[in-house]
Write an enzyme that holds these catalytic residues in place. Structure first.
Site, PDB file in Angstrom:
ATOM      1  N   GLY A 275     -22.566   2.141  17.825  1.00 51.19           N
ATOM      2  CA  GLY A 275     -21.874   2.890  18.868  1.00 51.19           C
ATOM      3  C   GLY A 275     -21.156   4.109  18.310  1.00 51.19           C
ATOM      4  O   GLY A 275     -21.059   4.304  17.087  1.00 51.19           O
TER       5      GLY A 275
ATOM      6  N   HIS B 249      -3.155  -1.400   7.112  1.00 50.80           N
ATOM      7  CA  HIS B 249      -2.263  -1.952   8.136  1.00 50.80           C
ATOM      8  C   HIS B 249      -1.637  -3.274   7.711  1.00 50.80           C
ATOM      9  O   HIS B 249      -1.177  -4.037   8.547  1.00 50.80           O
ATOM     10  CB  HIS B 249      -3.027  -2.133   9.450  1.00 50.80           C
ATOM     11  CG  HIS B 249      -3.440  -0.823  10.058  1.00 50.80           C
ATOM     12  ND1 HIS B 249      -4.404  -0.718  11.020  1.00 50.80           N
ATOM     13  CD2 HIS B 249      -3.024   0.433   9.809  1.00 50.80           C
ATOM     14  CE1 HIS B 249      -4.558   0.553  11.353  1.00 50.80           C
ATOM     15  NE2 HIS B 249      -3.737   1.272  10.620  1.00 50.80           N
TER      16      HIS B 249
ATOM     17  N   CYS C  27      18.277 -13.585   1.837  1.00 49.30           N
ATOM     18  CA  CYS C  27      19.404 -12.888   2.470  1.00 49.30           C
ATOM     19  C   CYS C  27      19.650 -13.320   3.917  1.00 49.30           C
ATOM     20  O   CYS C  27      20.562 -12.807   4.558  1.00 49.30           O
ATOM     21  CB  CYS C  27      19.157 -11.376   2.428  1.00 49.30           C
ATOM     22  SG  CYS C  27      17.922 -10.815   3.619  1.00 49.30           S
TER      23      CYS C  27
ATOM     24  N   ASP D  99      -7.397  -8.988   8.085  1.00 53.76           N
ATOM     25  CA  ASP D  99      -7.976 -10.327   8.002  1.00 53.76           C
ATOM     26  C   ASP D  99      -8.287 -10.804   6.583  1.00 53.76           C
ATOM     27  O   ASP D  99      -8.730 -11.929   6.390  1.00 53.76           O
ATOM     28  CB  ASP D  99      -9.246 -10.402   8.861  1.00 53.76           C
ATOM     29  CG  ASP D  99     -10.251  -9.314   8.507  1.00 53.76           C
ATOM     30  OD1 ASP D  99     -10.211  -8.777   7.376  1.00 53.76           O
ATOM     31  OD2 ASP D  99     -11.103  -9.006   9.372  1.00 53.76           O
TER      32      ASP D  99
ATOM     33  N   GLN E  13      -8.686  -1.111   7.650  1.00 50.99           N
ATOM     34  CA  GLN E  13      -7.711  -1.144   8.747  1.00 50.99           C
ATOM     35  C   GLN E  13      -7.504  -2.580   9.224  1.00 50.99           C
ATOM     36  O   GLN E  13      -6.643  -2.835  10.044  1.00 50.99           O
ATOM     37  CB  GLN E  13      -8.209  -0.302   9.930  1.00 50.99           C
ATOM     38  CG  GLN E  13      -8.388   1.165   9.609  1.00 50.99           C
ATOM     39  CD  GLN E  13      -8.859   1.958  10.820  1.00 50.99           C
ATOM     40  OE1 GLN E  13      -8.315   2.992  11.132  1.00 50.99           O
ATOM     41  NE2 GLN E  13      -9.874   1.470  11.501  1.00 50.99           N
TER      42      GLN E  13
ATOM     43  N   CYS F  60      15.830  -7.264   3.340  1.00 44.89           N
ATOM     44  CA  CYS F  60      15.884  -7.021   1.887  1.00 44.89           C
ATOM     45  C   CYS F  60      14.529  -6.621   1.318  1.00 44.89           C
ATOM     46  O   CYS F  60      14.423  -6.291   0.137  1.00 44.89           O
ATOM     47  CB  CYS F  60      16.439  -8.235   1.144  1.00 44.89           C
ATOM     48  SG  CYS F  60      15.302  -9.633   1.020  1.00 44.89           S
TER      49      CYS F  60
HETATM   50 ZN   LIG Z   1      15.769 -10.903   2.924  1.00 49.89          ZN
END
Ligand SMILES: [Zn+2]
Length: 232
Positions: free
Chosen positions: A202, A72, A137, A57, A54, A83
């Site tokens: 935890g 992610h 683009c 880094d 997740q 594009c």
């Molecule tokens: Zn583009």
């Protein structure tokens, strides 16, 4: 940051990219710890078949974990929202340096820079920063990271579910599983009869699905797992 804020105005995006342009190098300088290295060793010896992270880094990649599925996204990639063109953050850094030649020096002279987990430096005066657009683009460039308000792309979740389905067991390392995008794979594994082991300091939202829960730091526990493997 939410995707809604990012799309709201060119001014917001310029401010965001100015901070990111300073922050990403700090994130890029971060190095993997003993837990990342232990996971990479387990992949090399065949006891771990894949990594779903997740985090954005790139620390698993830096430790040598291949394949790593970045649920992610990653701070090391930039995507054109128009594009779909992908480019390296290093390439964008070169383009931004060219049009903002002494920006970093000016900011540095104002004092220390704090950096948030998504490579976002804390910086207030960004009015003189120049942002660039997609070279293909002219579209809007965004870090290839899933922000609040966005969903993980379907092909990515499909690959993650396939990795879980092919596994004999799942190891959850260093996550409280507070976001559903990660928790759903733990739930899926448990419902499929795949044992789930959680190593986290935890409580986690996945604890009720765990066959075994080790409440300790990954930097301590994971290297000891690979040491055991070597002895056996
Ligand atoms: Zn583009």
């Amino acid at each position: 940051m939410t995707i809604g804020q990012f799309l709201s105005s060119p001014d917001f995006r310029r401010h965001y990219w100015a901070r990111n342009h300073l922050g990403w190098r700090h994130m890029d300088a971060a190095r993997p710890n003993s837990a990342h290295h232990a996971i990479a060793r387990m992949q090399r010896d065949g006891s771990m078949t894949g990594v779903i992270t997740q985090n954005v880094d790139m620390l698993h990649l830096k430790a040598g974990s291949v394949p790593t599925l970045d649920l992610h996204g990653s701070y090391g990639r930039v995507i054109c929202l128009d594009c779909g063109n992908l480019l390296s953050r290093y390439t964008l850094a070169d383009r931004l340096d060219a049009v903002n030649p002494d920006f970093a020096d000016r900011v540095r002279s104002r004092g220390a820079i704090e950096v948030a987990p998504d490579a976002d430096a804390v910086l207030h005066d960004t009015a003189d920063f120049v942002m660039v657009d997609c070279e293909n683009c002219g579209g809007v460039l965004k870090p290839d990271i899933v922000y609040f308000g966005e969903t993980v792309p379907r092909p990515v979740t499909d690959r993650a579910f396939a990795m879980v389905d092919a596994a004999e067991a799942m190891l959850v390392a260093g996550s409280s599983l507070t976001v559903m995008s990660g928790l759903r794979f733990v739930r899926h594994a448990a419902q499929s009869g795949i044992p789930v082991v959680i190593v986290n300091r935890g409580g986690t939202r996945g604890d009720r699905f765990a066959t075994l829960k080790i409440d300790h730091r990954c930097e301590v526990i994971l290297p000891s797992l690979t040491a055991t493997t070597t002895l056996l």
